[in-house]
Design a protein around this motif. Structure first.
Motif, PDB file in Angstrom:
ATOM      1  N   UNK A  11       0.850  -1.188   0.000  1.00 14.37           N
ATOM      2  CA  UNK A  11       0.000   0.000   0.000  1.00 14.37           C
ATOM      3  C   UNK A  11       0.886   1.238   0.000  1.00 14.37           C
ATOM      4  N   UNK A  12       0.530   2.227  -0.819  1.00 12.66           N
ATOM      5  CA  UNK A  12       1.294   3.474  -0.811  1.00 12.66           C
ATOM      6  C   UNK A  12       0.365   4.649  -0.546  1.00 12.66           C
ATOM      7  N   UNK A  13       0.964   5.823  -0.381  1.00  7.25           N
ATOM      8  CA  UNK A  13       0.197   7.023  -0.030  1.00  7.25           C
ATOM      9  C   UNK A  13      -0.059   7.934  -1.222  1.00  7.25           C
ATOM     10  N   UNK A  14       0.343   7.497  -2.409  1.00  9.06           N
ATOM     11  CA  UNK A  14       0.089   8.309  -3.594  1.00  9.06           C
ATOM     12  C   UNK A  14       1.285   8.483  -4.505  1.00  9.06           C
ATOM     13  N   UNK A  15       2.485   8.214  -4.018  1.00 12.29           N
ATOM     14  CA  UNK A  15       3.691   8.316  -4.841  1.00 12.29           C
ATOM     15  C   UNK A  15       3.834   7.021  -5.633  1.00 12.29           C
ATOM     16  N   UNK A  16       3.558   7.095  -6.927  1.00 14.64           N
ATOM     17  CA  UNK A  16       3.544   5.900  -7.751  1.00 14.64           C
ATOM     18  C   UNK A  16       4.931   5.260  -7.901  1.00 14.64           C
ATOM     19  N   UNK A  17       5.991   6.037  -7.686  1.00 19.71           N
ATOM     20  CA  UNK A  17       7.350   5.532  -7.861  1.00 19.71           C
ATOM     21  C   UNK A  17       7.994   5.074  -6.552  1.00 19.71           C
ATOM     22  N   UNK A  18       7.285   5.224  -5.449  1.00 23.66           N
ATOM     23  CA  UNK A  18       7.857   4.809  -4.167  1.00 23.66           C
ATOM     24  C   UNK A  18       7.952   3.290  -4.087  1.00 23.66           C
ATOM     25  N   UNK A  19       9.066   2.794  -3.596  1.00 24.02           N
ATOM     26  CA  UNK A  19       9.260   1.347  -3.469  1.00 24.02           C
ATOM     27  C   UNK A  19       8.725   0.874  -2.117  1.00 24.02           C
ATOM     28  N   UNK A  20       8.260  -0.380  -2.055  1.00 24.15           N
ATOM     29  CA  UNK A  20       7.616  -0.871  -0.829  1.00 24.15           C
ATOM     30  C   UNK A  20       8.453  -0.701   0.434  1.00 24.15           C
ATOM     31  N   UNK A  21       9.764  -0.905   0.325  1.00 30.11           N
ATOM     32  CA  UNK A  21      10.598  -0.840   1.524  1.00 30.11           C
ATOM     33  C   UNK A  21      10.777   0.585   2.051  1.00 30.11           C
ATOM     34  N   UNK A  22      10.398   1.588   1.257  1.00 26.04           N
ATOM     35  CA  UNK A  22      10.554   2.977   1.683  1.00 26.04           C
ATOM     36  C   UNK A  22       9.219   3.645   2.023  1.00 26.04           C
ATOM     37  N   UNK A  23       8.142   2.865   2.026  1.00 25.17           N
ATOM     38  CA  UNK A  23       6.815   3.424   2.283  1.00 25.17           C
ATOM     39  C   UNK A  23       6.410   3.183   3.731  1.00 25.17           C
ATOM     40  N   UNK A  24       5.878   4.219   4.364  1.00 29.87           N
ATOM     41  CA  UNK A  24       5.402   4.112   5.739  1.00 29.87           C
ATOM     42  C   UNK A  24       3.904   4.383   5.757  1.00 29.87           C
ATOM     43  N   UNK A  25       3.112   3.325   5.887  1.00 28.32           N
ATOM     44  CA  UNK A  25       1.659   3.469   5.926  1.00 28.32           C
ATOM     45  C   UNK A  25       1.115   2.730   7.147  1.00 28.32           C
ATOM     46  N   UNK A  26      -0.033   3.167   7.686  1.00 30.79           N
ATOM     47  CA  UNK A  26      -0.588   2.534   8.887  1.00 30.79           C
ATOM     48  C   UNK A  26      -1.426   1.296   8.580  1.00 30.79           C
ATOM     49  N   UNK A  27      -0.898   0.437   7.689  1.00 32.37           N
ATOM     50  CA  UNK A  27      -1.619  -0.775   7.323  1.00 32.37           C
ATOM     51  C   UNK A  27      -0.634  -1.925   7.138  1.00 32.37           C
ATOM     52  N   UNK A  28      -1.130  -3.123   7.321  1.00 30.16           N
ATOM     53  CA  UNK A  28      -0.355  -4.330   7.037  1.00 30.16           C
ATOM     54  C   UNK A  28      -1.106  -5.138   5.982  1.00 30.16           C
ATOM     55  N   UNK A  29      -0.347  -5.898   5.185  1.00 30.02           N
ATOM     56  CA  UNK A  29      -0.950  -6.807   4.211  1.00 30.02           C
ATOM     57  C   UNK A  29      -0.394  -8.197   4.451  1.00 30.02           C
ATOM     58  N   UNK A  30      -1.289  -9.167   4.524  1.00 30.16           N
ATOM     59  CA  UNK A  30      -0.890 -10.563   4.681  1.00 30.16           C
ATOM     60  C   UNK A  30      -1.567 -11.405   3.596  1.00 30.16           C
ATOM     61  N   UNK A  31      -0.783 -12.172   2.807  1.00 26.24           N
ATOM     62  CA  UNK A  31       0.685 -12.190   2.748  1.00 26.24           C
ATOM     63  C   UNK A  31       1.197 -11.087   1.816  1.00 26.24           C
ATOM     64  N   UNK A  32       2.373 -10.517   2.108  1.00 25.61           N
ATOM     65  CA  UNK A  32       2.910  -9.478   1.231  1.00 25.61           C
ATOM     66  C   UNK A  32       3.464 -10.041  -0.072  1.00 25.61           C
ATOM     67  N   UNK A  33       3.942 -11.293  -0.020  1.00 23.32           N
ATOM     68  CA  UNK A  33       4.462 -11.967  -1.210  1.00 23.32           C
ATOM     69  C   UNK A  33       3.928 -13.399  -1.210  1.00 23.32           C
ATOM     70  N   UNK A  34       3.423 -13.843  -2.332  1.00 20.57           N
ATOM     71  CA  UNK A  34       2.907 -15.201  -2.399  1.00 20.57           C
ATOM     72  C   UNK A  34       2.869 -15.696  -3.842  1.00 20.57           C
TER      73      UNK A  34
END
Length: 234
Positions: free
Chosen positions: A62-85
């Motif tokens: 999940x990102x906050x609107x920056x389409x070029x932001x990479x997952x490891x650099x994004x800080x959002x108040x949500x979790x996703x399970x599973x992140x990779x599958x």
């Protein structure tokens, strides 16, 4: 919905690419075109389905609107399970999105984006016998965090839009606490593409019309359906 192809080359350069295999379309389908997260929900679920003929690796974030932001650099108040599958052909996967403690606005919706990156498998013989172009498809849909107890409803928000003539433009004001995703607007026989209007904000459309003219427009509701609406210019 936004789909962005990412290409990765294996061996050789473009000058020597004579035989190329391409995965031309996405195999993973997301159920729905948007995610609504009510603030009083413990979690929400999003269903993914692999309608292709090969297994795929899926990364979700999940990102906050920056389409070029990479997952490891994004800080959002949500979790996703599973992140990779991995999802096999004709199989599905349910993403579970949970909210973390955060100080999000309680008087209006907040907008985030759900990203699903699909990386198709490469056949073993392709790696050793031919040059190969792999397409990783990224699908990006809106996710609305909706605080409990907001006045009105999303449908009423679309009807409450204020349309004003302003020279060669039309100003559209959204006084509601909801995001309104307009699709098109028509005035005097001219139709233009519209845009999403954030809560308590305004957009302008390249439409020329006088006060009293009728506006025919459409918007996307919570279920992804396109709904017509009409208004009179002020």
């Amino acid at each position: 919905m936004y789909i962005r192809p990412l290409t990765f080359l294996s061996t050789m350069t473009f000058a020597f690419l004579m035989l190329v295999s391409v995965a031309a379309s996405a195999s993973v389908v997301i159920t729905g075109t948007r995610v609504i997260y009510p603030s009083d929900s413990r979690e929400v679920s999003v269903k993914l389905s692999n309608v292709g003929k090969s297994p795929v690796l899926i990364q979700s974030w999940i990102d906050t609107g920056d389409i070029d932001a990479t997952p490891e650099k994004i800080d959002v108040p949500f979790t996703i399970t599973p992140p990779i599958n991995r999802v096999d052909p004709d199989k599905g996967q349910t993403l579970r999105i949970g909210a973390l403690p955060a100080e999000l606005p309680s008087d209006q919706e907040s907008l985030f984006w759900l990203n699903v990156l699909e990386i198709p498998a490469i056949k073993q013989q392709s790696v050793t016998t031919e040059n190969y172009l792999k397409m990783a498809f990224r699908t990006r849909i809106k996710m609305f965090y909706r605080p409990k107890g907001l006045p009105e409803s999303p449908a009423q928000a679309a009807d409450s839009l204020i349309w004003k003539a302003s020279g060669a433009e039309v100003r559209v004001e959204n006084p509601s606490p909801y995001f309104v995703s307009l699709v098109t607007a028509t005035a005097n026989g001219t139709t233009v593409e519209a845009d999403m209007i954030a809560p308590k904000s305004t957009i302008t459309l390249k439409l020329r019309a006088a006060p009293g003219a009728k506006i025919d427009a459409s918007y996307v509701n919570d279920f992804g359906a396109i709904v017509p609406l009409s208004a009179v210019l002020k």
